[in-house]
Design a protein around this motif. Structure first.
Motif, short mmCIF file in Angstrom:
data_model
loop_
_atom_site.label_atom_id
_atom_site.label_comp_id
_atom_site.label_asym_id
_atom_site.label_seq_id
_atom_site.Cartn_x
_atom_site.Cartn_y
_atom_site.Cartn_z
N TRP A 1 3.62 8.62 -6.69
CA TRP A 1 4.31 7.39 -6.32
C TRP A 1 3.31 6.29 -6.00
O TRP A 1 3.50 5.13 -6.39
N THR A 2 2.25 6.65 -5.30
CA THR A 2 1.23 5.68 -4.93
C THR A 2 0.55 5.11 -6.17
O THR A 2 0.27 3.91 -6.25
N LEU A 3 0.30 5.97 -7.15
CA LEU A 3 -0.33 5.51 -8.39
C LEU A 3 0.54 4.50 -9.11
O LEU A 3 0.06 3.41 -9.50
N TRP A 4 1.82 4.82 -9.28
CA TRP A 4 2.70 3.98 -10.10
C TRP A 4 3.19 2.74 -9.37
O TRP A 4 3.46 1.71 -9.99
N HIS A 5 3.35 2.82 -8.05
CA HIS A 5 3.95 1.71 -7.32
C HIS A 5 2.96 0.90 -6.49
O HIS A 5 3.29 -0.22 -6.08
N VAL A 6 1.78 1.44 -6.26
CA VAL A 6 0.80 0.72 -5.44
C VAL A 6 -0.44 0.36 -6.27
O VAL A 6 -0.76 -0.81 -6.46
N LEU B 1 -1.17 0.63 -9.52
CA LEU B 1 -0.94 -0.13 -10.74
C LEU B 1 -0.56 -1.58 -10.43
O LEU B 1 -0.94 -2.50 -11.17
N ARG B 2 0.17 -1.79 -9.35
CA ARG B 2 0.54 -3.17 -8.97
C ARG B 2 -0.69 -3.96 -8.56
O ARG B 2 -0.84 -5.13 -8.95
N VAL B 3 -1.60 -3.34 -7.81
CA VAL B 3 -2.81 -4.04 -7.40
C VAL B 3 -3.73 -4.28 -8.59
O VAL B 3 -4.39 -5.32 -8.68
N ALA B 4 -3.77 -3.32 -9.53
CA ALA B 4 -4.65 -3.43 -10.69
C ALA B 4 -4.05 -4.25 -11.82
O ALA B 4 -4.70 -4.48 -12.84
N ALA B 5 -2.81 -4.71 -11.64
CA ALA B 5 -2.08 -5.34 -12.75
C ALA B 5 -2.78 -6.58 -13.28
O ALA B 5 -2.77 -6.85 -14.49
N ARG B 6 -3.40 -7.38 -12.41
CA ARG B 6 -4.08 -8.58 -12.88
C ARG B 6 -5.20 -8.24 -13.85
O ARG B 6 -5.37 -8.90 -14.88
N GLN B 7 -5.98 -7.20 -13.51
CA GLN B 7 -7.07 -6.83 -14.40
C GLN B 7 -6.53 -6.21 -15.69
O GLN B 7 -7.11 -6.41 -16.76
N ILE B 8 -5.45 -5.47 -15.60
CA ILE B 8 -4.84 -4.91 -16.80
C ILE B 8 -4.39 -6.03 -17.72
O ILE B 8 -4.57 -5.96 -18.95
N TYR B 9 -3.82 -7.07 -17.15
CA TYR B 9 -3.41 -8.23 -17.96
C TYR B 9 -4.60 -8.90 -18.62
O TYR B 9 -4.48 -9.49 -19.70
N GLY B 10 -5.77 -8.82 -17.99
CA GLY B 10 -6.97 -9.34 -18.64
C GLY B 10 -7.25 -8.61 -19.94
O GLY B 10 -7.58 -9.23 -20.96
N PHE C 1 -7.85 1.50 0.98
CA PHE C 1 -6.90 1.39 2.08
C PHE C 1 -5.47 1.25 1.58
O PHE C 1 -4.52 1.59 2.30
N TYR C 2 -5.27 0.77 0.34
CA TYR C 2 -3.92 0.71 -0.21
C TYR C 2 -3.34 2.12 -0.33
O TYR C 2 -2.19 2.37 0.06
#
Length: 270
Positions: free
Chosen positions: A174-179, A181-190, A160-161
């Motif tokens: 734009w959706t990939l880079w700004h939406v 990746l922002r939602v997935a950022a916590r897991q990327i930081y893992g 839905f994002y």
């Protein structure tokens, strides 16, 4: 408003300190037991040195230990930054392209299964004993968990994002880079934290197998001379700089993404 900010910051610091109290107490107790056991049992320093002997050896050899630490810091830090950038970019590529995923992901996985001791001689042939070879080794061994968590994080983003962004006229890029990746950022930081946990140990191991300087060479010299306290000194330095890196990673996550509670849906409980 300033007063509220100060109070909130103070409250956060107090909570962090309280969470660390059990760890600090445990470390102190372990050091006391270790010191007492070595002294009462008369354990030779060549076998297991006491914490006080390790501290004394560290202070006495610091003029030579610090230059070795700086080399390992340089190799590990530059390699880690490359691993973060390449890991995220490779993760995005493998997420966006099924062909690239099928072609590259098995190779990426296979590269992580190779023991360092088996590929280090190749890097010695290609790069010699220079720092650049150690940086490349660190980057290769550090990017895999970041790439994997980037892929998994992007795949776990609810559809839905993307639907909302596309409905509002955004492009898929734009959706990939700004939406997404922002939602997935916590897991990327893992994945970044996993990589940071062993980045300097990897650099020191690569140095041990062949280098002109660094903590790996320091460890090799301490081992060859049977100076066990110095082995512990170098090990503690690696642990310390790794802890600093982990703190910097956590700080950058907090600055860029806010606290973990900021991601909660305010309407979830309604």
């Amino acid at each position: 408003m300033v007063g509220n900010h100060v109070r909130n910051t103070r409250g956060t610091l107090i909570k962090m300190f309280r969470r660390r109290i059990p760890t600090l107490v445990t470390v102190v107790l372990l050091l006391v037991v270790w010191e007492a056991w070595v002294r009462l049992a008369h354990v030779p320093a060549t076998m297991i040195p006491s914490p006080s002997e390790i501290a004394q050896a560290t202070v006495e050899t610091w003029p030579t230990l610090w230059p070795a630490t700086r080399i390992t810091l340089l190799e590990g830090s530059v390699g880690f930054l490359l691993a973060v950038m390449l890991g995220i970019l490779i993760g995005i590529l493998l997420y966006c392209s099924r062909i690239a995923n099928a072609a590259l992901f098995p190779l990426l996985s296979a590269a992580q299964t190779m023991p360092l001791i088996s590929i280090a001689p190749l890097f010695l042939i290609w790069f010699g004993f220079e720092i650049s070879g150690k940086i490349v080794i660190v980057a290769i061994f550090g990017l895999f968990p970041i790439a994997v968590q980037t892929i998994r994080g992007l795949e776990a983003v609810p559809t839905f994002y993307s639907d909302v962004a596309l409905t509002c006229g955004a492009t898929r890029t734009w959706t990939l880079w700004h939406v997404k990746l922002r939602v997935a950022a916590r897991q990327i930081y893992g994945g970044i934290r996993v990589s940071a946990a062993y980045i300097y140990a990897t650099a020191a191991t690569a140095e041990y197998l062949g280098a002109r300087g660094g903590l790996g060479i320091w460890l090799q010299a301490a081992y060859n001379s049977f100076r066990t306290p110095l082995i512990f000194s170098a090990t503690l330095v690696i642990i310390a700089i790794t802890g600093i890196l982990m703190c910097l990673v956590n700080l950058s996550e907090r600055v860029l993404l806010g606290s973990t509670g900021s991601d909660d849906d305010p309407d979830a409980g309604q």
